[in-house]
Design a protein around this motif. Structure first.
Motif: not given
Length: 101
Positions: A20-23, A25-30
């Motif tokens: 994940m390259q941005t916050v 993207e990370c939020m979407k993943f989680f």
């Protein structure tokens, strides 16, 4: 089966997180990976860890976060005796401890 024998941990999910390259993207993943209550619990534990790291006392943390004293105590144990993951994150994020202020 012996309960004391730990199953080897898989690194695949952790490697996915690192992609994940941005916050955002990370939020979407989680958001896809966890339930709302799981995310809220993890976010609360992180907030508690950050406040403990900065020197805030239990009662103030409880009032600010709504975390139970058991959660605060458990997070504090991780800060004191854990794998230093919180410390590494705080260092890299530039979050000072009480001795650094």
């Amino acid at each position: 089966m012996n309960k004391h024998i730990k199953k080897p941990r898989s690194t695949e999910m952790y490697e996915a997180v690192l992609q994940m390259q941005t916050v955002e993207e990370c939020m979407k993943f989680f958001d896809d990976l966890c339930t709302v209550s799981e995310l809220q619990a993890m976010e609360q534990r992180y907030q508690v860890a950050s406040l403990l790291h900065q020197g805030m006392i239990y009662n103030d943390i409880l009032a600010r976060t709504g975390a139970s004293s058991a959660t605060i105590s458990r997070v504090n144990r991780s800060l004191q005796y854990g794998a230093d993951g919180y410390a590494l994150a705080f260092e890299r994020l530039g979050i000072p401890g009480p001795e650094e202020k």
